[in-house]
Design an enzyme around this catalytic site. Sequence first.
Site, mmCIF file in Angstrom:
data_model
loop_
_atom_site.group_PDB
_atom_site.id
_atom_site.type_symbol
_atom_site.label_atom_id
_atom_site.label_comp_id
_atom_site.label_asym_id
_atom_site.label_seq_id
_atom_site.Cartn_x
_atom_site.Cartn_y
_atom_site.Cartn_z
ATOM 1 N N LYS A 1 -0.703 -9.352 16.476
ATOM 2 C CA LYS A 1 -1.411 -8.789 15.317
ATOM 3 C C LYS A 1 -1.557 -9.814 14.187
ATOM 4 C CE LYS A 1 -3.080 -5.043 13.193
ATOM 5 N NZ LYS A 1 -2.245 -3.841 13.046
ATOM 6 N N GLU A 60 0.829 -1.215 0.000
ATOM 7 C CA GLU A 60 0.000 0.000 0.000
ATOM 8 C C GLU A 60 0.861 1.262 0.000
ATOM 9 O OE1 GLU A 60 -3.786 1.830 2.533
ATOM 10 O OE2 GLU A 60 -2.517 0.301 3.447
ATOM 11 N N LYS A 75 -8.968 3.462 -3.012
ATOM 12 C CA LYS A 75 -9.440 2.865 -1.756
ATOM 13 C C LYS A 75 -10.770 3.483 -1.338
ATOM 14 C CE LYS A 75 -7.456 1.833 2.841
ATOM 15 N NZ LYS A 75 -6.225 2.063 3.667
ATOM 16 N N THR A 93 14.869 7.081 27.693
ATOM 17 C CA THR A 93 14.752 5.693 28.142
ATOM 18 C C THR A 93 13.584 5.406 29.088
ATOM 19 O OG1 THR A 93 16.274 6.081 29.997
ATOM 20 C CG2 THR A 93 17.256 5.412 27.913
ATOM 21 N N CYS A 139 -6.069 -2.938 1.790
ATOM 22 C CA CYS A 139 -5.901 -2.944 3.248
ATOM 23 C C CYS A 139 -7.225 -2.932 4.016
ATOM 24 C CB CYS A 139 -4.998 -1.785 3.673
ATOM 25 S SG CYS A 139 -4.325 -1.976 5.351
ATOM 26 N N SER A 161 17.568 1.932 31.038
ATOM 27 C CA SER A 161 18.687 2.382 30.205
ATOM 28 C C SER A 161 19.502 1.198 29.704
ATOM 29 C CB SER A 161 19.576 3.372 30.966
ATOM 30 O OG SER A 161 20.172 2.776 32.106
ATOM 31 N N LYS A 189 2.851 16.260 30.099
ATOM 32 C CA LYS A 189 4.225 15.795 29.924
ATOM 33 C C LYS A 189 4.344 14.910 28.684
ATOM 34 C CE LYS A 189 5.904 15.692 34.718
ATOM 35 N NZ LYS A 189 6.578 14.851 35.734
ATOM 36 N N GLY A 206 20.356 1.183 35.753
ATOM 37 C CA GLY A 206 18.993 0.688 35.919
ATOM 38 C C GLY A 206 18.546 -0.124 34.722
ATOM 39 N N ILE A 207 17.389 -0.744 34.850
ATOM 40 C CA ILE A 207 16.895 -1.679 33.842
ATOM 41 C C ILE A 207 16.533 -0.982 32.539
ATOM 42 C CG2 ILE A 207 14.510 -1.591 34.679
ATOM 43 C CD1 ILE A 207 16.284 -4.728 33.326
ATOM 44 N N GLY A 212 22.199 8.122 28.524
ATOM 45 C CA GLY A 212 22.650 7.999 29.895
ATOM 46 C C GLY A 212 22.467 6.576 30.373
#
Length: 557
Positions: free
Chosen positions: A187, A49, A118, A403, A154, A303, A527, A300-301, A296
């Site tokens: 999916k 497509e 389409k 991250t 599609c 990053s 944010k 930690g997990i 950075g």
Amino acid sequence: MTQTDPKTLRIAVAQLNPTVGDVAGNLALAREARRDAAREGADLLMLTELFISGYPPEDLVLKPSFLKACLKAVETLAAETADGGPGVLIGFPRQGEAGRHNSVALLDAGKIIAIRDKIDLPNYGEFDEKRVFTEGSISGPYNFRGVRIGVPICEEIWNDMGVCETLAESGAEILLVPNGSPYYRGKLDVRYQVALRQVIESGLPLIFANQLGGQDELVFDGASFAFNADKSLAFQLSQFETAFVVTDWRREEGGWRCQPGPMVRIPEKEEADYHACLLGFRDYVNKNGFKSVVLGLSGGIDSAVCAAIAVDALGEERVRTIMLPYRYTSEDSFKDAADCARALGCRYDIVPISEPVEGFLASLSDMFEGTDQGITEENLQSRTRGTILMAISNKFGSMVVTTGNKSEMSVGYATLYGDMNGGFNPIKDLYKMQVYALAEWRNEHLPAGALGPSGEVIPKNIISKAPSAELRPDQKDQDSLPPYPVLDDILECLVEMEMGTEDIVARGHDVATVHRIEHLLYLAEYKRRQSAPGVKITKKNFGRDRRYPITNRFRDR
């Protein structure tokens, strides 16, 4: 194959990675695929497509010069089919008398022999086609060298508009469906169900050709396939990588049948999610022309997983990691970050932030006099780190990788202009426990096509220790948040399933906790609007799928 009564047909299916806006580059990909198809004796090449423009082109199609460039490319490719080689089925945006259309052209004998617009334009989740395209009108199948081909585009097989049934009633013998279907976990099973419903209702075999590649937040995972009229799977192409196959079709007593083709294993769960993050990140960096990335590395997990994805996607020489310690950075974090960088083989630097943080505090001391220290001072650490990473980015031209995971982004546990700084986030749509699951999976597997090393690349201590932002002494995430398994379940109920708070409480959650998390979720919308894009993994990522107002006083009480 004769033009009047063909008994066989060879259809090449090209699962390729076009780039939005790169009309010349996408034309070159189509030409190369047609040469491959010609070498293997194919009669027809099937592309996906809006291939010539890349998908989704969004408001690029509002620019007349862009539409003209796309049409010129299709006409150029059409002229090249005068060589007697394969015809081509290719998607492109076009300007018609009634408006702009998402179209597919059938090219053969040196010209465009048919165009189909389409009809069913998706307008939900990540799709926004009704905003820029006009609906086409019903048209029948096309005669390609003696075979009547139906081309639903599609979305037209996803809903009950009867397009496939109409094509069958009009004499179509095979359905060729060009797609731009983005990834989320599970999916492919959904696509199977959608395709099989159309096969059953139309009584026709069907090829589902899907685009590959990352486009901003979206990842198109390929995984093209075909079903015969008897609902048997004829072939299954690979997921998350380019693929090309020439399929052999034979006219039998009951109609056309695709002969058995490749059956490639499809990744599941964490393996699939990791491959999606990898492809989305790699294409974002490469298609936007970044030579390298910087992030950075805190110990930690989050990053650590981002660093692993970056190295796997780009290679160790294009990834730079920075430890940015302050007085609250633990010895464990120093060691874990260094061990992670060493295991990945990427560059690792240490840039202390004590002097700039103290400088900010000194500058603000008069204004802050008489107030208690708290979140403001903690956030200064994060914003100092963000400023330093952006300075390194400016100096060396490296894109900053941000991250934060989906759990933190949901409840606002991320600092604007601090740890939220960056150009792209490969784990933005992964909840915290999913990040841990990816880390465990990556330590046990080297993904196909990855440029990083095999073995344990995320130290076990990073996975086992209690998560902490280390912005104050002995800080732990669970000082102010529920345990992540609890938090993630509440968030999935609120975000993915849009459940009411009463129903979430009925699952066994504390009512006050549910109300608090819902409040934080709504409060943090401002944010999220300012956050970097990131790979879509779930059904409802922030930004494209879930679009809530920033100003919002609703609370489900």
